[in-house]
Scaffold this motif. Sequence first.
Motif, PDB file in Angstrom:
ATOM      1  N   TRP A   1       1.071  -1.097   0.188  1.00 17.74           N
ATOM      2  CA  TRP A   1      -0.032   0.335  -0.135  1.00 17.74           C
ATOM      3  C   TRP A   1       0.513   1.341   0.055  1.00 17.74           C
ATOM      4  O   TRP A   1       2.221   0.882   0.788  1.00 17.74           O
ATOM      5  CB  TRP A   1      -1.120  -0.200   1.138  1.00 17.74           C
TER       6      TRP A   1
ATOM      7  N   THR B   1      -3.701  13.677  -3.184  1.00 22.25           N
ATOM      8  CA  THR B   1      -4.688  13.826  -4.422  1.00 22.25           C
ATOM      9  C   THR B   1      -5.005  15.463  -4.403  1.00 22.25           C
ATOM     10  O   THR B   1      -4.448  16.134  -3.055  1.00 22.25           O
ATOM     11  CB  THR B   1      -6.148  13.260  -3.915  1.00 22.25           C
TER      12      THR B   1
ATOM     13  N   GLU C   1     -10.792  13.250  -4.330  1.00 21.03           N
ATOM     14  CA  GLU C   1     -10.154  11.856  -3.163  1.00 21.03           C
ATOM     15  C   GLU C   1     -11.103  11.446  -4.429  1.00 21.03           C
ATOM     16  O   GLU C   1     -10.438   9.953  -4.482  1.00 21.03           O
ATOM     17  CB  GLU C   1     -10.718  12.029  -1.646  1.00 21.03           C
ATOM     18  N   SER C   2     -12.228  11.010  -4.506  1.00 17.32           N
ATOM     19  CA  SER C   2     -13.231  10.430  -4.486  1.00 17.32           C
ATOM     20  C   SER C   2     -12.883  10.004  -5.986  1.00 17.32           C
ATOM     21  O   SER C   2     -13.023   8.689  -7.113  1.00 17.32           O
ATOM     22  CB  SER C   2     -15.149  10.445  -4.758  1.00 17.32           C
TER      23      SER C   2
ATOM     24  N   ASP D   1      -9.543   7.879  -7.555  1.00 17.22           N
ATOM     25  CA  ASP D   1     -10.230   6.990  -6.372  1.00 17.22           C
ATOM     26  C   ASP D   1     -10.971   6.312  -7.780  1.00 17.22           C
ATOM     27  O   ASP D   1     -10.692   4.683  -8.380  1.00 17.22           O
ATOM     28  CB  ASP D   1     -10.787   7.116  -5.602  1.00 17.22           C
TER      29      ASP D   1
ATOM     30  N   THR E   1      -7.636   0.345  -4.762  1.00 16.67           N
ATOM     31  CA  THR E   1      -7.651   1.461  -3.869  1.00 16.67           C
ATOM     32  C   THR E   1      -8.652   1.516  -2.482  1.00 16.67           C
ATOM     33  O   THR E   1      -9.301   0.236  -2.324  1.00 16.67           O
ATOM     34  CB  THR E   1      -8.554   2.884  -4.440  1.00 16.67           C
TER      35      THR E   1
ATOM     36  N   LEU F   1     -10.462   4.036   0.190  1.00 19.25           N
ATOM     37  CA  LEU F   1     -10.510   5.334   0.118  1.00 19.25           C
ATOM     38  C   LEU F   1     -11.355   5.322   1.934  1.00 19.25           C
ATOM     39  O   LEU F   1     -12.565   5.572   1.718  1.00 19.25           O
ATOM     40  CB  LEU F   1     -11.229   6.271  -0.853  1.00 19.25           C
TER      41      LEU F   1
ATOM     42  N   ARG G   1     -14.011   6.640   4.315  1.00 17.45           N
ATOM     43  CA  ARG G   1     -14.759   7.958   4.356  1.00 17.45           C
ATOM     44  C   ARG G   1     -15.650   7.922   6.198  1.00 17.45           C
ATOM     45  O   ARG G   1     -15.596   7.049   6.524  1.00 17.45           O
ATOM     46  CB  ARG G   1     -15.339   7.819   3.535  1.00 17.45           C
TER      47      ARG G   1
ATOM     48  N   PRO H   1     -14.000  12.021   3.136  1.00 17.20           N
ATOM     49  CA  PRO H   1     -12.805  11.070   3.692  1.00 17.20           C
ATOM     50  C   PRO H   1     -12.598  10.992   4.817  1.00 17.20           C
ATOM     51  O   PRO H   1     -12.077  12.718   5.187  1.00 17.20           O
ATOM     52  CB  PRO H   1     -12.054  11.806   2.457  1.00 17.20           C
TER      53      PRO H   1
ATOM     54  N   TYR I   1      -6.161  12.283   0.949  1.00 15.43           N
ATOM     55  CA  TYR I   1      -5.554  11.233   0.640  1.00 15.43           C
ATOM     56  C   TYR I   1      -5.839   9.841   0.148  1.00 15.43           C
ATOM     57  O   TYR I   1      -7.228  10.390   1.047  1.00 15.43           O
ATOM     58  CB  TYR I   1      -4.511  11.544   1.572  1.00 15.43           C
ATOM     59  N   LEU I   2      -5.799   9.287  -0.068  1.00 14.41           N
ATOM     60  CA  LEU I   2      -6.296   7.640  -0.375  1.00 14.41           C
ATOM     61  C   LEU I   2      -4.997   6.482  -0.121  1.00 14.41           C
ATOM     62  O   LEU I   2      -3.774   7.022  -0.744  1.00 14.41           O
ATOM     63  CB  LEU I   2      -7.260   8.081  -1.293  1.00 14.41           C
TER      64      LEU I   2
ATOM     65  N   ASP J   1     -16.230   1.134   3.237  1.00 15.53           N
ATOM     66  CA  ASP J   1     -15.010   1.212   3.533  1.00 15.53           C
ATOM     67  C   ASP J   1     -15.698   2.313   4.327  1.00 15.53           C
ATOM     68  O   ASP J   1     -15.050   3.493   4.331  1.00 15.53           O
ATOM     69  CB  ASP J   1     -14.160   1.940   2.432  1.00 15.53           C
TER      70      ASP J   1
END
Length: 165
Positions: free
Chosen positions: A4, A9, A14-15, A18, A28, A30, A32, A49, A54-55, A104
């Motif tokens: 990982w 971003t 972020e989305s 992703d 990925t 992410l 949330r 997020p 970040y992701l 997630d």
Amino acid sequence: MKQWYAVRTQTAAESKADANLRHQGFETFLPRFRKLRSHARKVETVLAPVFPRYLFVKFDINAQAWRCINGTFGVTSLVSFGLLPSAVPSNIIAAIRGDCDEADVMDLPQPSFKPGQPVLIERGPMADLVGLFERISGERQVVLLVEMLGRALRVALPFAAVRAA
């Protein structure tokens, strides 16, 4: 071996990052959380997020074409120290994933203060002051009224910086 890595971003992208990374075949993550957002006289629950901007992405640095990640729409860059991206230890990802559901989404604890309840500030420049709880803001913060310089000031502090007095 796949590991990982953290991806920085663009602001509020972020989305988008992703989705674009998944479209390229990358795995990925992410994480949330649900937050309240008030807009145009209505309050709604949205997913935000846990780590803004970040992701995480998983790939094999020796076997995959990973440099394309930096050119992905929504991505600023892979987090690197030197020329190569820095791997995030798998136990950290496992711990974060353990707090998330299958989508997630993480249920972050909310403080259970009542309006007007005395609250002790434990961290920051106002440490050891006592304020009165007013409300929870949408950004994982509490809003307190603190007596300073002969008047009540409204301050917003992170949840982790306060506790019941």
